[in-house]
Structure formats: C-alpha cells, structure tokens
Design a protein around this motif. Structure first.
Motif, PDB file in Angstrom:
ATOM      1  N   GLN A  14       0.801  -1.213   0.000  1.00 28.17           N
ATOM      2  CA  GLN A  14       0.000   0.000   0.000  1.00 28.17           C
ATOM      3  C   GLN A  14       0.845   1.281   0.000  1.00 28.17           C
ATOM      4  OE1 GLN A  14      -2.405  -0.601   3.461  1.00 28.17           O
ATOM      5  NE2 GLN A  14      -3.623  -2.225   2.518  1.00 28.17           N
ATOM      6  N   ALA A  15       2.163   1.131   0.087  1.00 25.98           N
ATOM      7  CA  ALA A  15       3.039   2.298   0.212  1.00 25.98           C
ATOM      8  C   ALA A  15       3.292   3.014  -1.106  1.00 25.98           C
ATOM      9  CB  ALA A  15       4.372   1.890   0.828  1.00 25.98           C
ATOM     10  N   GLY A  16       2.864   2.426  -2.213  1.00 26.12           N
ATOM     11  CA  GLY A  16       3.059   3.083  -3.513  1.00 26.12           C
ATOM     12  C   GLY A  16       4.525   3.161  -3.883  1.00 26.12           C
ATOM     13  N   TRP A  17       4.960   4.341  -4.292  1.00 22.78           N
ATOM     14  CA  TRP A  17       6.337   4.504  -4.745  1.00 22.78           C
ATOM     15  C   TRP A  17       7.355   4.363  -3.603  1.00 22.78           C
ATOM     16  CZ3 TRP A  17       9.321   8.432  -2.788  1.00 22.78           C
ATOM     17  CH2 TRP A  17       8.635   9.454  -2.131  1.00 22.78           C
ATOM     18  N   MET A  18       6.906   4.436  -2.347  1.00 15.71           N
ATOM     19  CA  MET A  18       7.806   4.257  -1.204  1.00 15.71           C
ATOM     20  C   MET A  18       7.971   2.772  -0.852  1.00 15.71           C
ATOM     21  SD  MET A  18       8.893   7.204   0.004  1.00 15.71           S
ATOM     22  CE  MET A  18       9.204   6.979   1.728  1.00 15.71           C
ATOM     23  N   GLY A  19       7.180   1.897  -1.499  1.00 24.57           N
ATOM     24  CA  GLY A  19       7.239   0.467  -1.223  1.00 24.57           C
ATOM     25  C   GLY A  19       8.627  -0.129  -1.329  1.00 24.57           C
ATOM     26  N   PRO A  20       9.360   0.141  -2.412  1.00 22.06           N
ATOM     27  CA  PRO A  20      10.722  -0.411  -2.506  1.00 22.06           C
ATOM     28  C   PRO A  20      11.634   0.019  -1.354  1.00 22.06           C
ATOM     29  CG  PRO A  20       9.997   0.335  -4.644  1.00 22.06           C
ATOM     30  CD  PRO A  20       8.949   0.785  -3.658  1.00 22.06           C
ATOM     31  N   LEU A  21      11.519   1.266  -0.934  1.00 25.36           N
ATOM     32  CA  LEU A  21      12.332   1.739   0.184  1.00 25.36           C
ATOM     33  C   LEU A  21      11.979   0.984   1.467  1.00 25.36           C
ATOM     34  CD1 LEU A  21      14.383   3.757   1.367  1.00 25.36           C
ATOM     35  CD2 LEU A  21      12.461   5.297   1.772  1.00 25.36           C
ATOM     36  N   PHE A  22      10.692   0.816   1.719  1.00 27.67           N
ATOM     37  CA  PHE A  22      10.272   0.077   2.906  1.00 27.67           C
ATOM     38  C   PHE A  22      10.700  -1.391   2.828  1.00 27.67           C
ATOM     39  CE2 PHE A  22       6.833   3.426   3.230  1.00 27.67           C
ATOM     40  CZ  PHE A  22       7.468   4.098   4.257  1.00 27.67           C
ATOM     41  N   PHE A  23      10.655  -1.956   1.633  1.00 22.30           N
ATOM     42  CA  PHE A  23      11.083  -3.339   1.449  1.00 22.30           C
ATOM     43  C   PHE A  23      12.575  -3.484   1.763  1.00 22.30           C
ATOM     44  CE2 PHE A  23      12.755  -6.761  -1.290  1.00 22.30           C
ATOM     45  CZ  PHE A  23      12.055  -7.819  -0.757  1.00 22.30           C
ATOM     46  N   ILE A  24      13.381  -2.559   1.299  1.00 23.76           N
ATOM     47  CA  ILE A  24      14.826  -2.586   1.580  1.00 23.76           C
ATOM     48  C   ILE A  24      15.070  -2.430   3.078  1.00 23.76           C
ATOM     49  CG2 ILE A  24      16.985  -1.317   1.238  1.00 23.76           C
ATOM     50  CD1 ILE A  24      15.919  -0.771  -1.679  1.00 23.76           C
ATOM     51  N   LEU A  25      14.336  -1.534   3.714  1.00 26.11           N
ATOM     52  CA  LEU A  25      14.464  -1.364   5.168  1.00 26.11           C
ATOM     53  C   LEU A  25      14.012  -2.617   5.914  1.00 26.11           C
ATOM     54  CD1 LEU A  25      13.266   2.325   5.584  1.00 26.11           C
ATOM     55  CD2 LEU A  25      15.600   1.437   5.774  1.00 26.11           C
ATOM     56  N   PHE A  26      13.016  -3.299   5.359  1.00 25.07           N
ATOM     57  CA  PHE A  26      12.554  -4.548   5.963  1.00 25.07           C
ATOM     58  C   PHE A  26      13.664  -5.587   5.974  1.00 25.07           C
ATOM     59  CE2 PHE A  26       9.623  -8.399   5.592  1.00 25.07           C
ATOM     60  CZ  PHE A  26       9.427  -8.473   6.961  1.00 25.07           C
ATOM     61  N   HIS A  27      14.505  -5.587   4.946  1.00 26.33           N
ATOM     62  CA  HIS A  27      15.665  -6.482   4.938  1.00 26.33           C
ATOM     63  C   HIS A  27      16.576  -6.178   6.130  1.00 26.33           C
ATOM     64  CE1 HIS A  27      16.073  -9.224   1.539  1.00 26.33           C
ATOM     65  NE2 HIS A  27      15.407  -8.359   0.805  1.00 26.33           N
ATOM     66  N   LEU A  28      16.686  -4.918   6.491  1.00 26.29           N
ATOM     67  CA  LEU A  28      17.560  -4.548   7.599  1.00 26.29           C
ATOM     68  C   LEU A  28      16.974  -4.950   8.948  1.00 26.29           C
ATOM     69  CD1 LEU A  28      18.721  -1.038   6.385  1.00 26.29           C
ATOM     70  CD2 LEU A  28      19.958  -3.199   6.238  1.00 26.29           C
ATOM     71  N   ILE A  29      15.666  -4.760   9.130  1.00 30.01           N
ATOM     72  CA  ILE A  29      15.074  -5.117  10.429  1.00 30.01           C
ATOM     73  C   ILE A  29      14.782  -6.605  10.534  1.00 30.01           C
ATOM     74  CG2 ILE A  29      14.109  -2.827  10.811  1.00 30.01           C
ATOM     75  CD1 ILE A  29      11.354  -4.016  10.121  1.00 30.01           C
ATOM     76  N   ARG A  30      14.838  -7.316   9.430  1.00 28.16           N
ATOM     77  CA  ARG A  30      14.626  -8.754   9.413  1.00 28.16           C
ATOM     78  C   ARG A  30      15.563  -9.464  10.380  1.00 28.16           C
ATOM     79  NH1 ARG A  30      18.022 -12.147   8.124  1.00 28.16           N
ATOM     80  NH2 ARG A  30      19.464 -10.764   7.094  1.00 28.16           N
ATOM     81  N   GLN A  31      16.767  -8.971  10.505  1.00 26.72           N
ATOM     82  CA  GLN A  31      17.760  -9.580  11.376  1.00 26.72           C
ATOM     83  C   GLN A  31      17.308  -9.585  12.827  1.00 26.72           C
ATOM     84  OE1 GLN A  31      21.897  -8.262  10.040  1.00 26.72           O
ATOM     85  NE2 GLN A  31      20.577  -6.568   9.442  1.00 26.72           N
ATOM     86  N   VAL A  32      16.691  -8.494  13.237  1.00 25.60           N
ATOM     87  CA  VAL A  32      16.250  -8.354  14.621  1.00 25.60           C
ATOM     88  C   VAL A  32      15.015  -9.222  14.890  1.00 25.60           C
ATOM     89  CG1 VAL A  32      15.449  -6.682  16.334  1.00 25.60           C
ATOM     90  CG2 VAL A  32      17.178  -6.023  14.673  1.00 25.60           C
ATOM     91  N   LEU A  33      14.167  -9.385  13.890  1.00 27.31           N
ATOM     92  CA  LEU A  33      12.938 -10.161  14.037  1.00 27.31           C
ATOM     93  C   LEU A  33      13.150 -11.651  13.775  1.00 27.31           C
ATOM     94  CD1 LEU A  33      10.500  -7.748  12.166  1.00 27.31           C
ATOM     95  CD2 LEU A  33      10.858  -7.951  14.636  1.00 27.31           C
ATOM     96  N   PHE A  34      14.372 -12.039  13.401  1.00 25.46           N
ATOM     97  CA  PHE A  34      14.732 -13.429  13.111  1.00 25.46           C
ATOM     98  C   PHE A  34      13.860 -14.040  12.013  1.00 25.46           C
ATOM     99  CE2 PHE A  34      15.946 -12.736  17.569  1.00 25.46           C
ATOM    100  CZ  PHE A  34      17.307 -12.891  17.429  1.00 25.46           C
ATOM    101  N   ILE A  35      13.618 -13.269  10.977  1.00 20.66           N
ATOM    102  CA  ILE A  35      12.865 -13.741   9.816  1.00 20.66           C
ATOM    103  C   ILE A  35      13.884 -14.227   8.785  1.00 20.66           C
ATOM    104  CG2 ILE A  35      11.295 -13.074   7.960  1.00 20.66           C
ATOM    105  CD1 ILE A  35      10.165 -10.953   9.891  1.00 20.66           C
ATOM    106  N   PRO A  36      13.693 -15.421   8.239  1.00 20.63           N
ATOM    107  CA  PRO A  36      14.665 -15.942   7.266  1.00 20.63           C
ATOM    108  C   PRO A  36      14.775 -15.068   6.017  1.00 20.63           C
ATOM    109  CG  PRO A  36      13.136 -17.663   7.971  1.00 20.63           C
ATOM    110  CD  PRO A  36      12.629 -16.372   8.521  1.00 20.63           C
ATOM    111  N   VAL A  37      15.984 -14.942   5.534  1.00 20.37           N
ATOM    112  CA  VAL A  37      16.267 -14.126   4.360  1.00 20.37           C
ATOM    113  C   VAL A  37      15.482 -14.617   3.150  1.00 20.37           C
ATOM    114  CG1 VAL A  37      18.083 -13.382   2.775  1.00 20.37           C
ATOM    115  CG2 VAL A  37      18.579 -13.624   5.187  1.00 20.37           C
ATOM    116  N   LEU A  38      15.461 -15.922   2.970  1.00 18.79           N
ATOM    117  CA  LEU A  38      14.800 -16.446   1.781  1.00 18.79           C
ATOM    118  C   LEU A  38      13.320 -16.078   1.756  1.00 18.79           C
ATOM    119  CD1 LEU A  38      13.669 -19.811   0.897  1.00 18.79           C
ATOM    120  CD2 LEU A  38      14.436 -19.780   3.225  1.00 18.79           C
ATOM    121  N   LEU A  39      12.678 -15.982   2.906  1.00 17.31           N
ATOM    122  CA  LEU A  39      11.275 -15.579   2.951  1.00 17.31           C
ATOM    123  C   LEU A  39      11.105 -14.141   2.456  1.00 17.31           C
ATOM    124  CD1 LEU A  39       8.384 -16.312   3.775  1.00 17.31           C
ATOM    125  CD2 LEU A  39       8.917 -15.447   6.046  1.00 17.31           C
ATOM    126  N   ILE A  40      11.995 -13.265   2.854  1.00 18.43           N
ATOM    127  CA  ILE A  40      11.917 -11.865   2.428  1.00 18.43           C
ATOM    128  C   ILE A  40      12.160 -11.756   0.922  1.00 18.43           C
ATOM    129  CG2 ILE A  40      12.809  -9.530   2.777  1.00 18.43           C
ATOM    130  CD1 ILE A  40      11.360 -10.842   5.203  1.00 18.43           C
TER     131      ILE A  40
END
Length: 183
Positions: A14-40
């Motif tokens: 739903q973020a529109g043109w900001m979606g890619p930026l949020f997705f990239i940031l999600f890769h960074l916070i993924r480490q803290v949430l212990f979400i597997p890389v392959l899922l992202i």
C-alpha cells in the motif's frame, strides 16, 4: 513469524512509490525479528516481480551485510557467539572460497549470518568483506526472488518441475556440503 511478515507486506503493497524503500528497510530489520532471508526475497518476487524484486533484495542484502559487519565490530560478545555457531555448522574450518559461499547461501538450511561471519573472518577489512558479500548476495537475491515470482505465476506442470529440481538440488548440495565440511 507470520504475524510479522503479513502486516509488513501489506504495508509495503500500500506504500506506492515508497514500497521499494520500505522493502529494503525490511531487509535490515529482518535480522532483529529473526525472519529468514529467503522468505523476504520470496516476498520481493511476489510484490515487485523477478527483476525489480531481485534488485531491491540485493540492495537490502548488501545493507544487511554492512549492518552485520558493523554490529559485530561494536558487540564483541556477539562475535564470540557466532564463532561457536560457526563451529557447530561448519564443523572443521573448511577452506571455502566466495563462490562456494555463494552456493551455500542458496541452501535454505544454512544460516545467512554464519556464512557472513565466515566471510568476515577471512576478510582483511570491510572493503574486502563487502566485495565478497556483493558476490555472495547476487545469486541469493536472483534465485529466491525469481522463485517468489515463479510461485506467484505457477501452474501445476511448473510446480512439479520446480519441486523435482529443488529435491535434486537439496540432495546434491547435501552430498557436496558433507564432502566439503568433513575435509
């Protein structure tokens, strides 16, 4: 884990043109949430398609690699914990090159940060580590993001071919990794 991923992916959609930026940031916070890389990366294929999802995943993985390096420099206790984990995963200290590490990154059961830690230990400085991470992250971003895009558009025949290929790859990688680790 699903409780973390689902709301975040809805937010990115739903973020529109900001979606890619949020997705990239999600890769960074993924480490803290212990979400597997392959899922992202798979989610990247769903959200952005194979090409753009791979690009965004690669940028996110590079940011994740850099933040991992910086975290280990600031927290020595984390360094010792990862050293013990590396001992458990890799048994002996095999002489793996960056291309072999790239292949290991494609195996879903090998921890992303254990391989990053191995590359970091073998690197003389952050520049060399980031060069190795660059090479190691390309296949992972492309394969898993393309896999997510493929799953999004998959038919029955494609599913059978994909499942057969994955089973074959897992069997071959298991035999190959056993030979590398036991040397």
């Amino acid at each position: 884990m699903k409780e973390y991923v689902e709301p975040i992916t809805q937010f990115i959609e739903q973020a529109g043109w900001m979606g890619p930026l949020f997705f990239i940031l999600f890769h960074l916070i993924r480490q803290v949430l212990f979400i597997p890389v392959l899922l992202i990366c798979i989610v990247g294929g769903f959200l952005f398609g194979g090409v753009f999802g791979s690009i965004y995943s690669f940028i996110g993985l590079m940011g994740s690699s850099l933040s991992f390096y910086l975290l280990l420099s600031y927290f020595p206790w984390l360094h010792s914990r990862l050293a013990r984990l590396k001992e458990k995963v890799l048994k002996k200290d095999p002489a793996l090159n960056v291309w072999q590490l790239s292949l290991f990154r494609l195996v879903p059961f090998v921890h992303f940060h254990v391989l990053s830690f191995y590359a970091m230990e073998k690197s003389a400085n952050i520049t060399e580590y980031m060069k190795q991470s660059f090479i190691m992250n390309i296949p992972m971003a492309i394969v898993y993001t393309s896999f997510g895009n493929l799953l999004y558009n998959l038919n029955t025949v494609g599913l059978v071919i994909l499942a057969s290929s994955l089973i074959l790859l897992m069997i071959l990688s298991r035999n190959w990794s056993d030979q590398v680790v036991t040397r």
